[in-house]
Structures are given as structure tokens and as C-alpha cells.
Design a protein around this motif. Structure first.
Motif, PDB file in Angstrom:
ATOM      1  N   SER A 153      74.431   9.109 117.200  1.00  0.00           N
ATOM      2  CA  SER A 153      73.958   7.809 117.695  1.00  0.00           C
ATOM      3  C   SER A 153      74.917   6.697 117.300  1.00  0.00           C
ATOM      4  O   SER A 153      75.259   6.547 116.120  1.00  0.00           O
ATOM      5  N   PHE A 154      75.365   5.922 118.299  1.00  0.00           N
ATOM      6  CA  PHE A 154      76.231   4.771 118.086  1.00  0.00           C
ATOM      7  C   PHE A 154      75.486   3.469 118.342  1.00  0.00           C
ATOM      8  O   PHE A 154      74.625   3.388 119.228  1.00  0.00           O
ATOM      9  N   LEU A 155      75.865   2.437 117.576  1.00  0.00           N
ATOM     10  CA  LEU A 155      75.467   1.058 117.844  1.00  0.00           C
ATOM     11  C   LEU A 155      76.696   0.178 117.659  1.00  0.00           C
ATOM     12  O   LEU A 155      77.509   0.424 116.758  1.00  0.00           O
ATOM     13  N   ILE A 156      76.813  -0.849 118.494  1.00  0.00           N
ATOM     14  CA  ILE A 156      77.940  -1.775 118.400  1.00  0.00           C
ATOM     15  C   ILE A 156      77.422  -3.178 118.120  1.00  0.00           C
ATOM     16  O   ILE A 156      76.483  -3.649 118.760  1.00  0.00           O
ATOM     17  N   ASP A 157      78.013  -3.844 117.144  1.00  0.00           N
ATOM     18  CA  ASP A 157      77.782  -5.263 116.883  1.00  0.00           C
ATOM     19  C   ASP A 157      79.092  -5.985 117.189  1.00  0.00           C
ATOM     20  O   ASP A 157      79.976  -6.073 116.340  1.00  0.00           O
ATOM     21  N   GLU A 158      79.234  -6.461 118.438  1.00  0.00           N
ATOM     22  CA  GLU A 158      80.487  -7.085 118.868  1.00  0.00           C
ATOM     23  C   GLU A 158      80.775  -8.390 118.135  1.00  0.00           C
ATOM     24  O   GLU A 158      81.934  -8.762 117.936  1.00  0.00           O
ATOM     25  N   LYS A 159      79.728  -9.097 117.718  1.00  0.00           N
ATOM     26  CA  LYS A 159      79.905 -10.361 117.013  1.00  0.00           C
ATOM     27  C   LYS A 159      80.695 -10.169 115.723  1.00  0.00           C
ATOM     28  O   LYS A 159      81.538 -11.000 115.359  1.00  0.00           O
ATOM     29  N   ASN A 160      80.431  -9.054 115.034  1.00  0.00           N
ATOM     30  CA  ASN A 160      81.075  -8.803 113.743  1.00  0.00           C
ATOM     31  C   ASN A 160      82.054  -7.626 113.786  1.00  0.00           C
ATOM     32  O   ASN A 160      82.512  -7.167 112.739  1.00  0.00           O
TER      33      ASN A 160
ATOM     34  N   LEU B 259      69.696   4.723 116.535  1.00  0.00           N
ATOM     35  CA  LEU B 259      69.728   3.490 115.752  1.00  0.00           C
ATOM     36  C   LEU B 259      69.282   2.302 116.600  1.00  0.00           C
ATOM     37  O   LEU B 259      69.482   2.282 117.818  1.00  0.00           O
ATOM     38  N   VAL B 260      68.697   1.294 115.950  1.00  0.00           N
ATOM     39  CA  VAL B 260      68.351   0.039 116.614  1.00  0.00           C
ATOM     40  C   VAL B 260      68.773  -1.123 115.722  1.00  0.00           C
ATOM     41  O   VAL B 260      68.764  -1.015 114.488  1.00  0.00           O
ATOM     42  N   LEU B 261      69.141  -2.231 116.363  1.00  0.00           N
ATOM     43  CA  LEU B 261      69.723  -3.363 115.637  1.00  0.00           C
ATOM     44  C   LEU B 261      69.162  -4.670 116.152  1.00  0.00           C
ATOM     45  O   LEU B 261      69.000  -4.865 117.356  1.00  0.00           O
TER      46      LEU B 261
ATOM     47  N   ASN C 262      69.682  -6.836 110.871  1.00  0.00           N
ATOM     48  CA  ASN C 262      68.761  -5.773 110.487  1.00  0.00           C
ATOM     49  C   ASN C 262      69.104  -4.491 111.242  1.00  0.00           C
ATOM     50  O   ASN C 262      68.985  -4.431 112.474  1.00  0.00           O
ATOM     51  N   LEU C 263      69.545  -3.467 110.522  1.00  0.00           N
ATOM     52  CA  LEU C 263      69.828  -2.166 111.108  1.00  0.00           C
ATOM     53  C   LEU C 263      68.680  -1.230 110.759  1.00  0.00           C
ATOM     54  O   LEU C 263      68.469  -0.909 109.582  1.00  0.00           O
ATOM     55  N   VAL C 264      67.934  -0.803 111.764  1.00  0.00           N
ATOM     56  CA  VAL C 264      66.759   0.038 111.540  1.00  0.00           C
ATOM     57  C   VAL C 264      67.119   1.491 111.842  1.00  0.00           C
ATOM     58  O   VAL C 264      67.612   1.821 112.916  1.00  0.00           O
ATOM     59  N   VAL C 265      66.884   2.343 110.850  1.00  0.00           N
ATOM     60  CA  VAL C 265      67.209   3.763 110.926  1.00  0.00           C
ATOM     61  C   VAL C 265      65.918   4.560 110.749  1.00  0.00           C
ATOM     62  O   VAL C 265      65.135   4.279 109.839  1.00  0.00           O
ATOM     63  N   HIS C 266      65.708   5.566 111.604  1.00  0.00           N
ATOM     64  CA  HIS C 266      64.536   6.428 111.452  1.00  0.00           C
ATOM     65  C   HIS C 266      64.989   7.866 111.375  1.00  0.00           C
ATOM     66  O   HIS C 266      65.671   8.362 112.272  1.00  0.00           O
ATOM     67  N   THR C 267      64.622   8.538 110.296  1.00  0.00           N
ATOM     68  CA  THR C 267      65.055   9.909 110.070  1.00  0.00           C
ATOM     69  C   THR C 267      64.062  10.940 110.591  1.00  0.00           C
ATOM     70  O   THR C 267      64.248  12.133 110.396  1.00  0.00           O
ATOM     71  N   GLY C 268      62.996  10.495 111.252  1.00  0.00           N
ATOM     72  CA  GLY C 268      61.960  11.407 111.708  1.00  0.00           C
ATOM     73  C   GLY C 268      60.720  11.305 110.849  1.00  0.00           C
ATOM     74  O   GLY C 268      59.589  11.371 111.331  1.00  0.00           O
ATOM     75  N   ASN C 269      60.896  11.113 109.539  1.00  0.00           N
ATOM     76  CA  ASN C 269      59.767  10.970 108.617  1.00  0.00           C
ATOM     77  C   ASN C 269      59.682   9.584 107.984  1.00  0.00           C
ATOM     78  O   ASN C 269      58.615   9.147 107.584  1.00  0.00           O
ATOM     79  N   THR C 270      60.818   8.904 107.885  1.00  0.00           N
ATOM     80  CA  THR C 270      60.869   7.617 107.200  1.00  0.00           C
ATOM     81  C   THR C 270      61.669   6.615 108.007  1.00  0.00           C
ATOM     82  O   THR C 270      62.704   6.956 108.586  1.00  0.00           O
TER      83      THR C 270
ATOM     84  N   THR D  69      62.387   3.630 118.044  1.00  0.00           N
ATOM     85  CA  THR D  69      61.774   2.369 117.635  1.00  0.00           C
ATOM     86  C   THR D  69      62.288   1.226 118.503  1.00  0.00           C
ATOM     87  O   THR D  69      63.421   1.250 118.964  1.00  0.00           O
ATOM     88  N   VAL D  70      61.446   0.204 118.716  1.00  0.00           N
ATOM     89  CA  VAL D  70      61.838  -0.975 119.486  1.00  0.00           C
ATOM     90  C   VAL D  70      61.706  -2.211 118.600  1.00  0.00           C
ATOM     91  O   VAL D  70      60.729  -2.348 117.851  1.00  0.00           O
ATOM     92  N   LEU D  71      62.700  -3.103 118.673  1.00  0.00           N
ATOM     93  CA  LEU D  71      62.698  -4.314 117.859  1.00  0.00           C
ATOM     94  C   LEU D  71      62.587  -5.562 118.726  1.00  0.00           C
ATOM     95  O   LEU D  71      63.144  -5.614 119.823  1.00  0.00           O
ATOM     96  N   SER D  72      61.854  -6.550 118.225  1.00  0.00           N
ATOM     97  CA  SER D  72      61.939  -7.907 118.754  1.00  0.00           C
ATOM     98  C   SER D  72      62.676  -8.729 117.697  1.00  0.00           C
ATOM     99  O   SER D  72      63.167  -8.182 116.704  1.00  0.00           O
ATOM    100  N   ARG D  73      62.737 -10.016 117.846  1.00  0.00           N
ATOM    101  CA  ARG D  73      63.431 -10.845 116.851  1.00  0.00           C
ATOM    102  C   ARG D  73      62.718 -10.862 115.507  1.00  0.00           C
ATOM    103  O   ARG D  73      63.341 -11.119 114.470  1.00  0.00           O
ATOM    104  N   THR D  74      61.422 -10.587 115.525  1.00  0.00           N
ATOM    105  CA  THR D  74      60.644 -10.704 114.285  1.00  0.00           C
ATOM    106  C   THR D  74      59.851  -9.449 113.923  1.00  0.00           C
ATOM    107  O   THR D  74      59.320  -9.371 112.820  1.00  0.00           O
ATOM    108  N   HIS D  75      59.754  -8.489 114.837  1.00  0.00           N
ATOM    109  CA  HIS D  75      58.865  -7.352 114.598  1.00  0.00           C
ATOM    110  C   HIS D  75      59.511  -6.015 114.966  1.00  0.00           C
ATOM    111  O   HIS D  75      60.467  -5.951 115.736  1.00  0.00           O
ATOM    112  N   VAL D  76      58.922  -4.950 114.394  1.00  0.00           N
ATOM    113  CA  VAL D  76      59.283  -3.568 114.702  1.00  0.00           C
ATOM    114  C   VAL D  76      58.081  -2.919 115.365  1.00  0.00           C
ATOM    115  O   VAL D  76      56.962  -3.001 114.843  1.00  0.00           O
ATOM    116  N   PHE D  77      58.295  -2.258 116.502  1.00  0.00           N
ATOM    117  CA  PHE D  77      57.222  -1.565 117.207  1.00  0.00           C
ATOM    118  C   PHE D  77      57.559  -0.077 117.281  1.00  0.00           C
ATOM    119  O   PHE D  77      58.685   0.304 117.611  1.00  0.00           O
ATOM    120  N   LEU D  78      56.557   0.767 116.970  1.00  0.00           N
ATOM    121  CA  LEU D  78      56.780   2.211 117.003  1.00  0.00           C
ATOM    122  C   LEU D  78      55.489   2.946 117.284  1.00  0.00           C
ATOM    123  O   LEU D  78      54.390   2.397 117.126  1.00  0.00           O
TER     124      LEU D  78
END
Length: 252
Positions: free
Chosen positions: A49-56, A100-102, A106-114, A137-146
Motif C-alpha cells: 500500500s502506497f500513500l503520497i503527501d505531495e505537500k511534504n 493506508l489513509v492520510l 495524521n497517518l492511519v494504519v490498520h493491521t487487521g486487529n489494531t 478506514t475512511v477519514l474526514s478532517r476531524t473523524h475516523v469512520f470504520l
């Protein structure tokens, strides 16, 4: 190749089954550079799984060995590396992760159990929760939904990890329509935020819509008699899905 594909400027970034990252010129197909991460002999359903943060100028790479890399894709310098093998395997040799989701730093990682939230710059863990899930997982600016393996729709605070609300999807369906049999819905495959609502898609072709603020069910639709094969895509006010007969369906 065994990964999602990311495009940065004129470059394709992807990885093969041996966890080797390739940077390829998208116009000529020529290889610019490659980077070898940890190799695993055992293959799971999880894809690199790749994620890109072009800003940084950051590239995040979670491989099938359970290692998470933060790399500056311009200088190819490794910023930090984390290992999630033990948090997902429980003694097994197979790593079970999710894409991965970003959001912001905030970089959110889910291993299947945690589920974990890490600072993108330092790699420091902000919080973790033991919530087994099967879908991204899905992120908004303030929340995590799963959606948990036990069919609970859950909303967490992105910064603190605190529970905002948790709803049993099966119980919500019963409240919405008592005649609707839970067995007809099938397993839930995709979670998306669409037009300030939560959309859940099931393998048997159902679309379940929930209120974003409290998790209460709003509506249920049968959108495909043949079930759903692909992740839904939205473009120009329309929704597109592929059913199990490989038919492309279009919805307003």
C-alpha cells in the motif's frame, strides 16, 4: 506487481511481489530508480500500500512484511521505519493489513486487529485502538469512520482516538425495516463518505446510507441483483459500480 499505483508529476510509483519499489517515467516507461524493502516468502491477500503527501514530498509504503516506510521521494531518503508484524499476526507468519489513509499530518494504519494514528513527520504514535476490521478506514478532517468485523459502524475522533459513536448495523437495519432480513444484505465490503452521508456497500448488491453525525440508518437500496464486484467510483454526479457479471452500472 503487487501494489496500488501512485502518480507524482511525471512518475509512476508501484511495487512488485518481492516488496521492491519502482519509480518509472510515465511517458517512456523507463525505470528511474528502485528501492528494496524487506522480503517475505509467504504471500497473503494484502497488497503493498502506497500513500503520497505531495505537500511534504513524502511517500508512505506499507509492505507485505508489515513494515511501514516514510521516504522522501525526491531525495529517496528514509525518514523512519515501523514494524507492525507482531501487532497483526498473533504468532502467525502472515501479515494482515489494510490500505493506508492520510489526513493532514495524521497517518492511519490498520493491521487487521489494531488501528493506529501516527505523526507523519516523526513517526510517533498518537493513539491506537484494538478494533478488528475487514474494510478500508475512511477519514474526514476531524473523524475516523470504520466498520468492525462484528458489523459495528464506528466513529472515532481523529486527533484523540476517542469513540464518538458506535452503531450495530444489523440492529439499525431492523429498526429501519423489520421485514428486511439481515442475511439478504451479505458482508459489507466498502465504506465511503458521499454528500455528507455514510455509504456502506454489501457484496450482495445493497447500499446502506447512514447519518454522518450519529450513525443512524437513513435508507437501504438494492442497487444490483447480481451483487457488487468493484469499489464504487463517483464522477460528474454519477456513481459507477461493476457487478459480478462484469456489467458496469451507472446511478444518479
Amino acid at each position: 506487481f503487487r501494489s496500488n499505483i501512485k502518480i507524482v508529476n511525471d512518475t509512476l510509483i508501484l511495487a512488485n511481489q518481492d516488496n521492491v519499489i519502482f519509480s518509472i517515467d510515465k511517458y517512456t516507461g523507463e525505470k528511474k530508480w528502485e528501492f528494496s524493502s524487506s522480503f517475505t516468502f509467504l504471500k497473503t491477500n494484502f497488497e503493498n500500500s502506497f500513500l503520497i503527501d505531495e505537500k511534504n514530498n513524502l511517500l508512505f509504503f506499507l509492505n507485505t512484511s508489515g513494515e511501514l516506510y516514510s521516504i522522501n521521494y525526491l531525495t529517496r531518503k528514509i525518514n523512519w521505519v515501523l514494524n507492525f508484524k507482531n501487532s497483526s499476526t498473533s504468532g502467525s507468519e502472515l501479515f494482515k493489513g489494510l490500505p493506508l489513509v492520510l489526513e493532514d499530518n495524521n497517518l492511519v494504519v490498520h493491521t487487521g486487529n489494531t488501528i493506529f494514528n501516527y505523526d507523519i513527520f516523526s513517526g510517533e504514535k498518537k493513539w491506537s485502538k484494538n478494533i478488528p476490521i475487514n474494510t478500508k478506514t475512511v477519514l474526514s478532517r476531524t473523524h475516523v469512520f470504520l466498520i468492525s468485523k462484528s458489523n459495528f459502524l464506528i466513529c472515532l475522533d481523529l486527533v484523540s482516538g476517542k469513540f464518538i459513536w458506535s452503531k450495530n448495523v444489523d440492529e439499525q437495519i431492523k429498526i429501519f425495516n423489520k421485514k428486511k432480513l439481515i442475511s439478504k444484505i451479505g458482508s459489507l465490503k466498502n465504506l465511503l463518505i458521499v454528500d455528507n452521508k455514510i455509504f456502506l456497500f454489501s457484496e450482495k448488491g445493497f447500499l446502506l446510507i447512514f447519518n454522518l453525525k450519529n450513525g443512524n440508518i437513513v435508507d437501504v437500496y438494492k442497487i444490483s441483483k447480481k451483487g457488487i464486484l468493484s469499489k464504487p467510483i463517483f464522477a460528474d454526479g454519477f456513481m459507477f459500480v461493476l457487478n459480478k457479471n462484469n456489467k458496469l452500472l451507472k446511478f444518479n
